[in-house]
Design an enzyme around this catalytic site. Structure first.
Site, PDB file in Angstrom:
ATOM      1  N   LYS A 111     -18.534 -10.841 100.775  1.00  0.00           N
ATOM      2  CA  LYS A 111     -18.762 -12.264 100.511  1.00  0.00           C
ATOM      3  C   LYS A 111     -17.765 -12.821  99.498  1.00  0.00           C
ATOM      4  O   LYS A 111     -17.502 -14.017  99.483  1.00  0.00           O
ATOM      5  CB  LYS A 111     -20.198 -12.487 100.061  1.00  0.00           C
TER       6      LYS A 111
HETATM    7  C1  LIG Z   1     -23.957 -10.560 103.728  1.00  0.00           C
HETATM    8  C2  LIG Z   1     -23.596  -9.191 104.167  1.00  0.00           C
HETATM    9  C3  LIG Z   1     -23.532  -8.838 105.537  1.00  0.00           C
HETATM   10  C4  LIG Z   1     -23.881  -9.809 106.654  1.00  0.00           C
HETATM   11  O1  LIG Z   1     -23.050 -10.914 106.700  1.00  0.00           O
HETATM   12  P1  LIG Z   1     -23.294 -12.116 107.747  1.00  0.00           P
HETATM   13  O2  LIG Z   1     -22.672 -13.312 107.129  1.00  0.00           O
HETATM   14  O3  LIG Z   1     -24.763 -12.208 107.889  1.00  0.00           O
HETATM   15  O4  LIG Z   1     -22.626 -11.748 108.985  1.00  0.00           O
HETATM   16  C5  LIG Z   1     -23.137  -7.555 105.860  1.00  0.00           C
HETATM   17  N1  LIG Z   1     -22.851  -6.638 104.905  1.00  0.00           N
HETATM   18  C6  LIG Z   1     -22.911  -6.934 103.593  1.00  0.00           C
HETATM   19  C7  LIG Z   1     -22.601  -5.863 102.592  1.00  0.00           C
HETATM   20  C8  LIG Z   1     -23.276  -8.212 103.173  1.00  0.00           C
HETATM   21  O5  LIG Z   1     -23.338  -8.504 101.851  1.00  0.00           O
END
Ligand SMILES: *Cc1c(COP(=O)(O)O)cnc(C)c1O
Length: 465
Positions: A112
């Site tokens: 993120k």
């Molecule tokens: C948020 C997150 C995801 C999922 O991301 P999406 O935006 O729902 O596709 C996968 N892995 C990690 C480690 C995350 O923090």
């Protein structure tokens, strides 16, 4: 470039307004009114260019007209200077045509950061320009909170109030939020569950006089700017493996469909992506959809990959809009039925169209543990449980010979030490910048699950600023 809502009932906006607006007023999500085309010549050049330079080129058609190119390039440089790896998102070969794209070298050790580090700067710049201030309010079960806090800390244009369920996030995750002592960061532990936190945030946004008075905003995963920032690493990784002259496939561990939709955008603007493989944990609304064409909500079950414990994949609406020929009226009907009945059958035509690109597999916790163990034994590489969901899904995908498979690694294994230890027998170490995390002072307030009390706190932080 202009942006339209997937439900065709909201004003057409430019990038700067879409950035600050998030959700469209008709309940839809913003998408570009037309897709630009990336030339093969440019794509070839990307293989040897730096990540920030590629980022500027890929995103430019989407932001042009709202910012000067030099200023945009400077912001992109600053956003990715916080990453600990010189390649920003390095591509690591695992053998047999499988690659890991490591997206977790940012400040909070999860993918993120790739989007939010940039979005924090873009918010700040836009608010300065408008001489405006916002209060970002969010609820987190872990990863999102720390990434949003790192993106917003120390910015004079923003306050950030992050709610988490008291005692229900891991200690690493809590400390990554509560040890940020910047005056504009406010952590609130709620005596309740993650759903309680989310309900409190929703209630604040639905309290229109309150929302307007304190200028509430969100940086959640439906924000178009976040998706856009994620398109870049698909383009860059594909170019490194020979695109546009050679096709590639990607596997994406996803919950909200945000990350994998960014992959769809990369394909739409010209990257030769053969397959996009969705990896889900036991919360498998997406694999069930891609098998049957029926989108059906079920209760959330907790897993070892908590950031994908989601029952509604909000970004799927953007794909739906494209699959049904950009018919906003139809999207509105489908989403209304889904809301009311918790279930909607999209029919064989839409399902067929999606299957040309998408494949999806569900990987349960015991399989996740086996993948972490086997990957470590075979390659010496440790992966986190989310990444393991992806690797498990990639293994179930009927790969086309000669097409490399790039699996997105979404978190550093040190962020989920319990699941990793259960698989390999030792705990991964936190990287140096977080090595003293457990010695740092924390700051947070604890509140009951009570809207009025939380609103009083939000109001006081805004006054103080
Ligand atoms: C948020 C997150 C995801 C999922 O991301 P999406 O935006 O729902 O596709 C996968 N892995 C990690 C480690 C995350 O923090």
């Amino acid at each position: 470039m202009k942006y339209v809502s997937t439900r065709s009932g909201a004003p057409v906006l430019t990038f700067d307004d879409v950035l600050l607006t998030g959700l469209a007023r008709d309940g839809g999500l913003y998408v570009p009114d037309a897709w630009p085309v990336l030339s093969s010549e440019r794509m070839r050049a990307f293989a040897s260019m730096s990540y920030p330079d590629v980022a500027v080129e890929v995103m430019w058609p989407f932001v042009e007209g709202t910012i000067e190119r030099d200023e945009f390039a400077e912001i992109v440089d600053r956003a990715y200077a916080t990453f600990r790896h010189p390649d920003v998102v390095p591509l690591v070969a695992l053998g047999d045509g499988v690659f890991l794209l490591e997206l977790f070298h940012g400040p909070t050790l999860a993918f993120k950061d790739v989007a939010l580090q940039l979005v924090g700067h873009l918010f700040d710049r836009e608010l300065q320009r408008r001489e405006a201030r916002l209060t970002i309010v969010g609820a987190t079960s872990g990863d999102t909170g720390s990434a949003a806090i790192e993106a917003c800390r120390d910015r004079s244009t923003l306050e950030i109030v992050m709610l988490h369920p008291a005692g229900r996030v891991s200690e690493v995750q809590r400390r990554q939020m509560t040890t940020v002592l910047s005056p504009n960061v406010h952590n609130v532990a709620i005596d309740g569950t993650f759903d309680d936190c989310q309900d409190l945030v929703k209630a604040m946004f639905n309290d229109i006089p309150f929302r307007d008075r304190y200028h509430l905003s969100a940086v959640n995963s439906i924000n178009w700017a976040r998706i856009l920032a994620q398109v870049v690493y698909y383009v860059k990784a594909a170019a490194e493996l020979g695109a546009p002259d050679r096709p590639v496939s990607f596997t994406v561990p996803t919950g909200n469909f945000g990350n994998v939709f960014a992959g769809w955008v990369a394909r739409r603007i010209g990257v030769p992506i053969r397959s996009l493989v969705v990896g889900s944990n036991r919360n498998d609304i997406l694999p069930r959809f891609f098998r049957t064409g029926v989108m059906e909500m079920r209760g959330v079950v907790p897993t070892t990959s908590p950031s994908m414990d989601i029952q509604v994949s909000s970004n799927f609406e953007r794909l739906l809009f494209e699959l049904c020929g950009r018919d906003g009226g139809l999207v509105r009907e489908v989403m209304a039925q889904f809301r009311e009945e918790g279930r909607v059958d999209l029919g064989p035509d839409l399902l067929g169209a999606s299957k040309e690109v998408f494949d999806a597999h569900r990987i349960d916790d015991d399989a996740v543990q086996r993948v972490i163990e086997a990957t470590y034994r075979r390659t010496g590489v440790l992966v986190d449980p989310h990444t393991a969901v992806g690797l498990g899904a990639a293994a179930l995908h009927q790969a086309e010979p000669g097409v490399p498979m790039i699996c997105l690694a979404t978190a550093d294994p040190a962020k989920f030490p319990d699941a990793v230890e259960a698989a390999v027998g030792f705990r991964p170490e936190l990287p140096p910048h977080l090595a003293d995390l457990f010695d740092r002072p924390e700051r947070m307030v604890t509140l009951p699950n009570d809207l009025e009390r939380v609103e009083v706190l939000v109001a006081s932080t805004t006054m103080a600023g």
